[in-house]
Design a protein around this motif. Sequence first.
Motif, PDB file in Angstrom:
ATOM      1  N   ASP A 108      -5.549  -9.736  -6.686  1.00 41.10           N
ATOM      2  CA  ASP A 108      -4.965  -8.474  -6.230  1.00 41.10           C
ATOM      3  C   ASP A 108      -6.029  -7.526  -5.668  1.00 41.10           C
ATOM      4  O   ASP A 108      -7.115  -7.942  -5.346  1.00 41.10           O
ATOM      5  CB  ASP A 108      -4.178  -7.828  -7.382  1.00 41.10           C
ATOM      6  CG  ASP A 108      -3.010  -8.702  -7.851  1.00 41.10           C
ATOM      7  OD1 ASP A 108      -2.272  -9.195  -6.982  1.00 41.10           O
ATOM      8  OD2 ASP A 108      -2.849  -8.916  -9.062  1.00 41.10           O
ATOM      9  N   SER A 109      -5.687  -6.251  -5.541  1.00 34.44           N
ATOM     10  CA  SER A 109      -6.637  -5.249  -5.055  1.00 34.44           C
ATOM     11  C   SER A 109      -7.149  -4.430  -6.237  1.00 34.44           C
ATOM     12  O   SER A 109      -6.572  -4.465  -7.325  1.00 34.44           O
ATOM     13  CB  SER A 109      -5.951  -4.327  -4.054  1.00 34.44           C
ATOM     14  OG  SER A 109      -4.917  -3.595  -4.693  1.00 34.44           O
ATOM     15  N   SER A 113      -6.868  -1.299  -6.613  1.00 32.03           N
ATOM     16  CA  SER A 113      -5.834  -0.331  -6.989  1.00 32.03           C
ATOM     17  C   SER A 113      -4.764  -0.975  -7.867  1.00 32.03           C
ATOM     18  O   SER A 113      -4.336  -0.392  -8.863  1.00 32.03           O
ATOM     19  CB  SER A 113      -5.169   0.249  -5.732  1.00 32.03           C
ATOM     20  OG  SER A 113      -6.113   0.869  -4.901  1.00 32.03           O
ATOM     21  N   VAL A 114      -4.321  -2.169  -7.492  1.00 26.99           N
ATOM     22  CA  VAL A 114      -3.292  -2.851  -8.294  1.00 26.99           C
ATOM     23  C   VAL A 114      -3.861  -3.218  -9.662  1.00 26.99           C
ATOM     24  O   VAL A 114      -3.189  -3.061 -10.690  1.00 26.99           O
ATOM     25  CB  VAL A 114      -2.749  -4.088  -7.543  1.00 26.99           C
ATOM     26  CG1 VAL A 114      -1.908  -4.968  -8.461  1.00 26.99           C
ATOM     27  CG2 VAL A 114      -1.920  -3.642  -6.343  1.00 26.99           C
ATOM     28  N   VAL A 146      -0.752  -0.257  -1.022  1.00 25.09           N
ATOM     29  CA  VAL A 146      -1.459   0.223  -2.210  1.00 25.09           C
ATOM     30  C   VAL A 146      -2.963   0.254  -1.927  1.00 25.09           C
ATOM     31  O   VAL A 146      -3.523   1.274  -1.584  1.00 25.09           O
ATOM     32  CB  VAL A 146      -1.143  -0.667  -3.433  1.00 25.09           C
ATOM     33  CG1 VAL A 146      -1.884  -0.135  -4.670  1.00 25.09           C
ATOM     34  CG2 VAL A 146       0.361  -0.705  -3.710  1.00 25.09           C
ATOM     35  N   GLY A 147      -3.621  -0.901  -2.052  1.00 25.14           N
ATOM     36  CA  GLY A 147      -5.069  -0.960  -1.878  1.00 25.14           C
ATOM     37  C   GLY A 147      -5.464  -1.381  -0.476  1.00 25.14           C
ATOM     38  O   GLY A 147      -4.631  -1.496   0.429  1.00 25.14           O
ATOM     39  N   THR A 148      -6.744  -1.635  -0.302  1.00 25.20           N
ATOM     40  CA  THR A 148      -7.291  -2.046   0.987  1.00 25.20           C
ATOM     41  C   THR A 148      -6.641  -3.364   1.439  1.00 25.20           C
ATOM     42  O   THR A 148      -6.607  -4.315   0.674  1.00 25.20           O
ATOM     43  CB  THR A 148      -8.813  -2.221   0.852  1.00 25.20           C
ATOM     44  OG1 THR A 148      -9.352  -1.006   0.312  1.00 25.20           O
ATOM     45  CG2 THR A 148      -9.455  -2.521   2.184  1.00 25.20           C
ATOM     46  N   ASP A 168      -0.224  -7.443  -0.524  1.00 21.64           N
ATOM     47  CA  ASP A 168      -0.073  -7.880  -1.910  1.00 21.64           C
ATOM     48  C   ASP A 168       0.622  -9.247  -1.997  1.00 21.64           C
ATOM     49  O   ASP A 168       0.691  -9.978  -1.020  1.00 21.64           O
ATOM     50  CB  ASP A 168       0.666  -6.806  -2.712  1.00 21.64           C
ATOM     51  CG  ASP A 168      -0.100  -5.485  -2.756  1.00 21.64           C
ATOM     52  OD1 ASP A 168      -1.308  -5.517  -3.027  1.00 21.64           O
ATOM     53  OD2 ASP A 168       0.503  -4.428  -2.497  1.00 21.64           O
ATOM     54  N   TYR A 189      -4.002  -0.192 -11.830  1.00 20.11           N
ATOM     55  CA  TYR A 189      -2.649   0.097 -12.333  1.00 20.11           C
ATOM     56  C   TYR A 189      -2.302  -0.796 -13.519  1.00 20.11           C
ATOM     57  O   TYR A 189      -1.799  -0.334 -14.540  1.00 20.11           O
ATOM     58  CB  TYR A 189      -1.645  -0.103 -11.193  1.00 20.11           C
ATOM     59  CG  TYR A 189      -0.205   0.122 -11.596  1.00 20.11           C
ATOM     60  CD1 TYR A 189       0.354   1.399 -11.594  1.00 20.11           C
ATOM     61  CD2 TYR A 189       0.597  -0.943 -11.992  1.00 20.11           C
ATOM     62  CE1 TYR A 189       1.670   1.598 -11.966  1.00 20.11           C
ATOM     63  CE2 TYR A 189       1.917  -0.753 -12.365  1.00 20.11           C
ATOM     64  CZ  TYR A 189       2.450   0.523 -12.348  1.00 20.11           C
ATOM     65  OH  TYR A 189       3.754   0.720 -12.721  1.00 20.11           O
ATOM     66  N   ILE A 196       2.981   2.233  -7.692  1.00 13.07           N
ATOM     67  CA  ILE A 196       1.521   2.063  -7.654  1.00 13.07           C
ATOM     68  C   ILE A 196       0.988   2.928  -6.517  1.00 13.07           C
ATOM     69  O   ILE A 196       1.042   2.558  -5.345  1.00 13.07           O
ATOM     70  CB  ILE A 196       1.134   0.583  -7.470  1.00 13.07           C
ATOM     71  CG1 ILE A 196       1.974  -0.319  -8.402  1.00 13.07           C
ATOM     72  CG2 ILE A 196      -0.356   0.397  -7.731  1.00 13.07           C
ATOM     73  CD1 ILE A 196       1.691  -1.809  -8.258  1.00 13.07           C
TER      74      ILE A 196
END
Lengths: 423, 423
Positions: free
Chosen positions: A101-102, A104-105, B287-289, B101, A108, B260
Amino acid sequence: MPDTTAHPRNDAEHRDATDPLASLRTRFVIPDETLVYLDGNSLGRLSKASLDRVQDVVAGEWGDRLIRSWNERWQTLPQTVGDFLGEHFLGAAPGQVVVSDSTSVNLYKLASAALDARPDRDVIVSDANNFPTDRYVLEGLAASRGLELKLVEFDELLGPTAEQLRAVLDERTALVSLSQVDYRSAALADLAAVNQVVHEAGALVLWDLCHSAGSVPIELDASGTDFAVGCTYKYLNGGPGSPAFLYVNASLIDAVRQPIWGWYGQRDQFAMGQGYDPVPSATRFLVGTPQVVGVSLVDAGAQVLAEVGIKPLRDKGVALTEYAIELFDAWLAPLGFSLGSPRDSAVRGSHVSVRHPEAYRICRALIEEHNVIPDFRTPDRVRLGMAPATTRFVDVWDAFDAMRRIVETKAYEQIDPTRADVT
Amino acid sequence: MPDTTAHPRNDAEHRDATDPLASLRTRFVIPDETLVYLDGNSLGRLSKASLDRVQDVVAGEWGDRLIRSWNERWQTLPQTVGDFLGEHFLGAAPGQVVVSDSTSVNLYKLASAALDARPDRDVIVSDANNFPTDRYVLEGLAASRGLELKLVEFDELLGPTAEQLRAVLDERTALVSLSQVDYRSAALADLAAVNQVVHEAGALVLWDLCHSAGSVPIELDASGTDFAVGCTYKYLNGGPGSPAFLYVNASLIDAVRQPIWGWYGQRDQFAMGQGYDPVPSATRFLVGTPQVVGVSLVDAGAQVLAEVGIKPLRDKGVALTEYAIELFDAWLAPLGFSLGSPRDSAVRGSHVSVRHPEAYRICRALIEEHNVIPDFRTPDRVRLGMAPATTRFVDVWDAFDAMRRIVETKAYEQIDPTRADVT
């Protein structure tokens, strides 16, 4: 006018000539040797090994072996590459790190798991100037659970300190989430000291290692860290948007659950049975099908650095940032710049920020007129990332010389001050 | 013994010779022409364009242009590739699809958003035999929110029907989450009819398109779909673990928020300001990059199919599965197999399952003795995926002939029945 004769370019050349890591640069793809790339802390360079690996993975493992590669190679990639990062860069014994995942995920997932583990507490503590995505993720979790997000103002040059946190934490604190290296100033936090204060308050700690992993020695196990996340596309050279890593301390793995119950966290995955029953290992923090190409590139990039080891990389990073500050003092301080990073290398990561009211236009002038790539960070920072694997001392010299000339001649006045995205 | 003379191999060869899509196979990397690959619905093949693209992205965009590629190419990839999928495969107008994602994470984000939008309702409805990750994700959401997850037993050959759902849904139903094509039987659900029943009950609907996207025409806008997710590594040929897509109907985008809160969903992202303030577009579901290499491979793979168009691909898929059922009736039904897929191609996706008590050992014999790759799906299914872009009629003939011979000669008895992972 600052005195430039005391810092000739051949001094930088001499440092490169005697640099024990100089040959590491030859392991990377560098199409333009005249480019001064000081943004390896935003996107690390491509290693030659990564170029070979992506060909192997795409043409060989995917194109030729097709679905068979899941059993032959891919199924445990998140764990094996995670363990590799744990051993060489994170100070984590096997079984605690996965790549998925990233950032950020992952933040979370782990913040949510931590909050579940402290159900009687209602405050999340973070840094008011933490990297934005960290703040937003925590803000969303606080909003959905009716918790308070307490954002502490730390000194930008000190970063989050155990002392300042001690005054903030109490029996209401469930989770403290911080970055080890400040993305603006490079202030380097003391993991062990902060962890101790957090644990004395009965709370859990979650570190973001984006700006430290691969440039600063990290001891997650020894420092008593509970949770950590970090990205792999900066100093670890995993490529744009490469999958992130997460760490959960072995003592917590079985006790916590993350909120996104995906099939890659399921025990006996291919029984496809009823009822989520997570694997009793760090695998339970996986969710969907692993990003095979991305995880493979993380592995390839990190392996090049692991051959050298984090200690020599750190030494080189310190030498580069110290040289940058020497040139700052000689050339930029007299021109109205201020130093946006700690002077003491023991509490500084591998980048240096210099501040100037015209920082945005100075950045654009560096890029457009001098083939120097820095990073602009709002509102007034020129951020200069010294990736130990690929940055030369002459890169530092050239960048500071260019900034000096841009400000001396007010060349930045030719640049349109309207801001476009600068990533 | 079944009669084989009525179905000679040269009949299959003739079908290939007159197949209008036959040349599409030459656009793919096929190192072993003798391999009968019937698992393109688990991992689609590598296109030659993808091999070129990954080289361009890794060596060129990353290695050469470095961080500059964020502004030059990468920043809007999730949206542009999402719009492309929307136009060519999903029946979605621009601005509603993004690529990011994994399917599981996207399902979590959208199911959570849907539940937030129905705060006074406390039931999630899904299929008791939905793909495992869908059930687990929904189970986790139900557990964390104190909701009931109602898992309905649908007929495997019919899939979820509007009629059966009408009897289940009521004013307590917040969300209905289903797969358009059953991963076991290929039963194809009627999107518009189900959506109507769900909406009549005041609930929201979320479709998983993993086994339909790229093989079946999909009309998300016209069918009144609220939310959808799907993977790109099956019929869309995005590569192992490639990033997934998500769709949110334009009428809902501004009204819903996902849980998220990452920086790629933030308005004025590089201001790095305080307080999450999501972009008023589908970008808020990022969400993220973004996974640049992965999203680029999705784009490259899908473009090859888009040149042909979904209608001819669907026609080919129907022809292949009809041929498979013809051979099933002639050869396998007399040997104790049963058909695990619908007979009517109008309600069938692009794969066919045949069922036999020795399915696991038959699968292993196909792989080990016949160079045929099917998929085993517990407990008794041999699943045969006909990817319209690359599967030949002779592949179907060879696979069915091999299954016939394996069972006629009881060759599967030589295979160890101990199950290892078969992905």
